[in-house]
Design a protein around this motif. Structure first.
Motif, mmCIF file in Angstrom:
data_model
loop_
_atom_site.group_PDB
_atom_site.id
_atom_site.type_symbol
_atom_site.label_atom_id
_atom_site.label_comp_id
_atom_site.label_asym_id
_atom_site.label_seq_id
_atom_site.Cartn_x
_atom_site.Cartn_y
_atom_site.Cartn_z
ATOM 1 N N GLY A 1 -6.913 -9.434 -0.275
ATOM 2 C CA GLY A 1 -7.267 -9.785 -2.780
ATOM 3 C C GLY A 1 -7.494 -8.281 -3.038
ATOM 4 O O GLY A 1 -7.427 -8.830 -4.278
ATOM 5 N N LEU A 2 -8.479 -7.877 -2.920
ATOM 6 C CA LEU A 2 -8.307 -7.026 -3.578
ATOM 7 C C LEU A 2 -7.835 -5.581 -3.830
ATOM 8 O O LEU A 2 -6.598 -5.109 -2.883
ATOM 9 N N HIS A 3 -8.114 -5.286 -4.910
ATOM 10 C CA HIS A 3 -6.966 -3.508 -4.854
ATOM 11 C C HIS A 3 -7.348 -2.379 -4.224
ATOM 12 O O HIS A 3 -9.330 -2.131 -4.369
ATOM 13 N N TYR A 4 -6.927 -1.095 -3.648
ATOM 14 C CA TYR A 4 -7.478 -0.109 -3.134
ATOM 15 C C TYR A 4 -7.324 1.081 -3.435
ATOM 16 O O TYR A 4 -6.397 1.061 -3.421
ATOM 17 N N LYS A 5 -8.198 2.030 -4.183
ATOM 18 C CA LYS A 5 -7.707 2.668 -4.534
ATOM 19 C C LYS A 5 -8.702 4.025 -3.892
ATOM 20 O O LYS A 5 -9.532 4.161 -3.575
ATOM 21 N N ILE B 1 1.081 -0.961 -0.014
ATOM 22 C CA ILE B 1 0.162 0.261 0.374
ATOM 23 C C ILE B 1 0.719 1.398 -0.481
ATOM 24 O O ILE B 1 1.443 1.730 0.676
ATOM 25 N N LEU B 2 0.605 2.127 -0.763
ATOM 26 C CA LEU B 2 1.312 3.380 -1.571
ATOM 27 C C LEU B 2 0.932 4.728 0.040
ATOM 28 O O LEU B 2 -0.351 4.457 -0.431
ATOM 29 N N LEU B 3 1.117 5.388 0.937
ATOM 30 C CA LEU B 3 0.379 6.467 1.840
ATOM 31 C C LEU B 3 1.359 7.806 1.307
ATOM 32 O O LEU B 3 2.408 7.268 1.922
ATOM 33 N N TYR C 1 -3.651 1.972 -3.126
ATOM 34 C CA TYR C 1 -2.644 4.026 -3.110
ATOM 35 C C TYR C 1 -3.390 4.880 -2.119
ATOM 36 O O TYR C 1 -5.282 4.697 -2.147
ATOM 37 N N LEU C 2 -2.625 5.493 -1.348
ATOM 38 C CA LEU C 2 -3.872 6.023 -0.475
ATOM 39 C C LEU C 2 -3.224 7.562 -0.031
ATOM 40 O O LEU C 2 -2.058 7.854 -0.252
ATOM 41 N N LEU C 3 -3.765 8.734 -0.196
ATOM 42 C CA LEU C 3 -3.416 10.340 0.577
ATOM 43 C C LEU C 3 -3.868 10.063 1.491
ATOM 44 O O LEU C 3 -4.507 10.416 2.671
ATOM 45 N N LYS C 4 -2.708 10.857 2.332
ATOM 46 C CA LYS C 4 -2.115 10.335 3.598
ATOM 47 C C LYS C 4 -3.350 11.814 4.346
ATOM 48 O O LYS C 4 -4.005 11.884 5.408
ATOM 49 N N GLU C 5 -3.664 13.068 2.978
ATOM 50 C CA GLU C 5 -4.505 13.545 4.127
ATOM 51 C C GLU C 5 -5.924 12.549 4.354
ATOM 52 O O GLU C 5 -6.638 13.935 5.490
ATOM 53 N N HIS C 6 -6.196 11.881 4.434
ATOM 54 C CA HIS C 6 -7.388 11.375 4.003
ATOM 55 C C HIS C 6 -7.224 10.183 4.748
ATOM 56 O O HIS C 6 -8.206 8.939 4.841
ATOM 57 N N ALA C 7 -6.222 9.628 4.622
ATOM 58 C CA ALA C 7 -5.931 8.399 5.331
ATOM 59 C C ALA C 7 -6.333 8.124 6.881
ATOM 60 O O ALA C 7 -6.570 6.861 7.588
ATOM 61 N N ASP C 8 -6.639 8.842 7.473
ATOM 62 C CA ASP C 8 -8.140 9.051 9.056
ATOM 63 C C ASP C 8 -9.095 8.095 8.614
ATOM 64 O O ASP C 8 -9.402 7.274 9.741
ATOM 65 N N THR C 9 -10.203 8.052 7.821
ATOM 66 C CA THR C 9 -11.169 7.866 6.860
ATOM 67 C C THR C 9 -10.973 6.511 6.067
ATOM 68 O O THR C 9 -12.227 6.063 5.671
ATOM 69 N N GLU C 10 -9.803 6.543 5.055
ATOM 70 C CA GLU C 10 -9.466 5.141 4.663
ATOM 71 C C GLU C 10 -8.320 3.963 4.754
ATOM 72 O O GLU C 10 -9.055 3.375 4.711
#
Length: 205
Positions: A120-124, A78-80, A100-109
């Protein structure tokens, strides 16, 4: 129990992510602030998952992902990150990126991301739509340097100089200097939001 390694060169982000992941009930088997160290730890510990920043000393998160892909490693990545550029996300997809997560929204995602990747799923990130993210490679003006192109792409994403500086690890004043040179190279009028207007009109999104 899912075993996770976390790598980020910002101590507060690193420890905050570790604490949050443990609060979710997962086991953090290692943390580090250097890309080379992260790669070595992943190879040694073989965690189920690695949460990696992109910009780190040594090698960056995408390069780690590429090497793990070449080695057919077990660990899902996972890239944060703070990077919204479509080119970076698309490059990472070539190496079987899991999240792939954006740091500014990591708390909710982050919780949903780990759960999806564990299955086994992809998460964007829902805040990252690759078809609407500014892509530095879409800037055709050859007078601009690579760093200037990235700045223009971030300007098109309506980022402030401070936010651009944080994303590219540059001082805010340095970003302002680049913006002035970009405006000069593009021969834009010296008026408020001139660069933003140009970027929104000229970058494919």
């Amino acid at each position: 129990m899912v075993r996770i390694l976390i790598a980020d060169d910002y101590p507060l982000t690193l420890m905050g992510t570790k604490a949050y992941v443990e609060l979710l009930g997962y086991r953090v088997v290692g943390t580090c602030a250097n890309g080379l160290v992260a790669l070595n730890l992943i190879q040694q510990l073989r965690p189920d998952m690695a949460i990696l920043d992109i910009n780190m000393p040594g090698i960056d998160g995408v390069d780690i992902l590429q090497k793990l892909h070449q080695q057919q490693a077990y660990t899902r990545v996972i890239l944060l990150t703070m990077h919204r550029e479509a080119a970076i996300y698309k490059r990472a997809l070539n190496y079987k990126l899991s999240g792939y997560l954006l740091k500014e929204h990591a708390d909710t995602e982050l919780a949903d991301c780990i759960r999806a990747v564990s299955g086994g799923l992809h998460y964007k990130s829902k805040y990252l739509d690759a078809s609407h993210v500014a892509d530095a490679s879409a800037i055709s003006d050859e007078s601009l340097s690579p760093i200037e192109r990235r700045i223009v792409a971030l300007v098109a994403g309506q980022k402030t100089s401070k936010q651009i500086g944080e994303s590219l690890f540059l001082a805010e004043k340095t970003v302002e200097g680049h913006r002035s040179r970009i405006i000069s190279k593009l021969r834009l009028p010296k008026e408020k939001n001139a660069l933003l207007k140009w970027a929104l009109s000229n970058i494919k999104r």
